[in-house]
Design a protein around this motif. Structure first.
Motif, PDB file in Angstrom:
ATOM      1  N   PHE A 119       0.778  -0.873  -0.046  1.00 43.52           N
ATOM      2  CA  PHE A 119      -0.085   0.449  -0.417  1.00 43.52           C
ATOM      3  C   PHE A 119       0.711   1.089  -0.120  1.00 43.52           C
ATOM      4  O   PHE A 119       0.019   2.278  -0.448  1.00 43.52           O
ATOM      5  N   THR A 120       2.110   1.041   0.645  1.00 41.09           N
ATOM      6  CA  THR A 120       3.024   2.414   0.651  1.00 41.09           C
ATOM      7  C   THR A 120       3.403   2.596  -1.185  1.00 41.09           C
ATOM      8  O   THR A 120       3.586   3.832  -1.706  1.00 41.09           O
ATOM      9  N   SER A 164       1.742   1.909  -3.495  1.00 37.06           N
ATOM     10  CA  SER A 164       0.442   2.279  -4.093  1.00 37.06           C
ATOM     11  C   SER A 164       0.013   4.168  -3.823  1.00 37.06           C
ATOM     12  O   SER A 164       0.020   4.886  -5.136  1.00 37.06           O
ATOM     13  N   THR A 165       0.560   4.003  -2.914  1.00 35.86           N
ATOM     14  CA  THR A 165       0.232   5.628  -2.407  1.00 35.86           C
ATOM     15  C   THR A 165       1.705   6.127  -3.387  1.00 35.86           C
ATOM     16  O   THR A 165       0.585   7.862  -3.216  1.00 35.86           O
ATOM     17  N   ALA A 170     -11.134   5.994   2.200  1.00 35.71           N
ATOM     18  CA  ALA A 170     -10.675   5.485   3.813  1.00 35.71           C
ATOM     19  C   ALA A 170     -11.362   5.409   4.284  1.00 35.71           C
ATOM     20  O   ALA A 170     -11.213   4.049   5.594  1.00 35.71           O
ATOM     21  N   ARG A 193      -7.818  -4.850  -3.248  1.00 36.08           N
ATOM     22  CA  ARG A 193      -6.476  -4.988  -3.925  1.00 36.08           C
ATOM     23  C   ARG A 193      -6.719  -5.363  -4.792  1.00 36.08           C
ATOM     24  O   ARG A 193      -6.088  -5.457  -5.816  1.00 36.08           O
ATOM     25  N   SER A 196      -6.835   1.705  -4.350  1.00 35.36           N
ATOM     26  CA  SER A 196      -5.855   1.725  -2.785  1.00 35.36           C
ATOM     27  C   SER A 196      -6.536   1.962  -0.807  1.00 35.36           C
ATOM     28  O   SER A 196      -5.996   1.587  -0.411  1.00 35.36           O
ATOM     29  N   SER A 197      -7.040   3.021  -1.467  1.00 33.60           N
ATOM     30  CA  SER A 197      -6.923   3.726  -0.042  1.00 33.60           C
ATOM     31  C   SER A 197      -8.358   2.626   0.779  1.00 33.60           C
ATOM     32  O   SER A 197      -8.723   3.208   2.233  1.00 33.60           O
ATOM     33  N   SER A 242      -8.456  -0.696   1.118  1.00 27.34           N
ATOM     34  CA  SER A 242      -7.181  -1.149   2.013  1.00 27.34           C
ATOM     35  C   SER A 242      -6.799  -0.929   2.713  1.00 27.34           C
ATOM     36  O   SER A 242      -5.894  -1.452   3.637  1.00 27.34           O
ATOM     37  N   VAL A 243      -5.855   0.501   2.738  1.00 32.24           N
ATOM     38  CA  VAL A 243      -4.812   0.662   3.459  1.00 32.24           C
ATOM     39  C   VAL A 243      -4.750   1.259   4.899  1.00 32.24           C
ATOM     40  O   VAL A 243      -4.291   0.700   5.895  1.00 32.24           O
ATOM     41  N   TYR A 286       6.587  -0.751   9.949  1.00 34.03           N
ATOM     42  CA  TYR A 286       5.705   0.691   8.987  1.00 34.03           C
ATOM     43  C   TYR A 286       6.966   1.461   8.651  1.00 34.03           C
ATOM     44  O   TYR A 286       7.358   1.874   7.652  1.00 34.03           O
TER      45      TYR A 286
END
Length: 225
Positions: free
Chosen positions: A41-42, A44-45, A81, A101, A135-136, A138-139, A163
């Motif tokens: 996820f980072t 994709s961010t 989110a 995802r 994406s958001s 699932s983050v 993290y």
């Protein structure tokens, strides 16, 4: 917040972890899976944050049109989110984050294909907004699932270590790496393949993580059991 159960005095949920194990690295399995999820996820961010530069420098769109990607990404993050958190509390962590995802994986290639072919603001904003939404969703859920997978005595340190490593290494390198592969390959679809690979790794990790959705507490005395 007043409806959330207090976890301070509650017994730990049974897990594979040996009860005498101590320290963040005694939780190797959830930490390893958590690192893979954070990588997913980072990545994709940071790819989505790169869309404005991508549109301007690679697709040679105007600054105004390119900035629309940032707006779409921000709006998608705020709305979805929150939606992801709501759905995860209702249906469970794994179904929500894995579904989001998988949809992100399936939507990435056609979204980038349309952006590259059309070269217009509407397509850029719509495609970026869609990818941001998926994406958001699932983050936040992934972070909650990872936190709930760790026992209280290692929860803070374990989450902080994983993290920090995940965001520093994979998030920090995402944009320079995308720039490099765009310049060396000359293929404007390169970010799509990178994003899809990260999404696939995240799906595998999320599938292997145990479901962590807490059971609702209806009796206040259960808090002290």
């Amino acid at each position: 917040r007043r409806r959330l159960p207090e976890t301070l005095h509650r017994k730990e949920v049974p897990s594979d972890i040996h009860p005498t194990a101590r320290g963040p690295f005694s939780h190797f399995r959830p930490l390893a899976l958590g690192l893979a999820m954070i990588m997913s996820f980072t990545t994709s961010t940071y790819v989505l944050l790169y869309m404005t530069t991508y549109a301007s420098q690679t697709l040679h769109m105007s600054p105004t049109d390119s900035f629309g990607a940032s707006v779409a990404n921000g709006v998608g993050g705020i709305v979805f989110a929150l939606l992801g958190g709501f759905l995860a509390d209702r249906y469970g962590r794994k179904p929500v984050m894995i579904t989001a995802r998988v949809l992100l994986l399936l939507a990435t290639f056609p979204a980038f294909l349309l952006i590259v072919r059309n070269h217009d603001a509407v397509t850029l904003i719509a495609a970026t907004g869609l990818l941001s939404a998926l994406s958001s969703t699932s983050v936040g859920v992934a972070l909650v699932a990872l936190t709930e997978s760790l026992r209280k005595d290692v929860r803070s340190s374990g989450l902080a270590i994983v993290y920090a490593i995940g965001v520093t290494v994979f998030g920090g390198l995402a944009q320079p790496f995308i720039t490099l592969i765009l310049k060396t390959s000359g293929n404007p679809m390169a970010p799509a393949w990178y994003l899809m690979a990260a999404a696939a790794i995240g799906i595998v990790a999320m599938s292997l993580l145990k479901e962590t959705k807490p059971v609702p507490i209806t009796d206040a005395r259960a808090l002290m059991e």
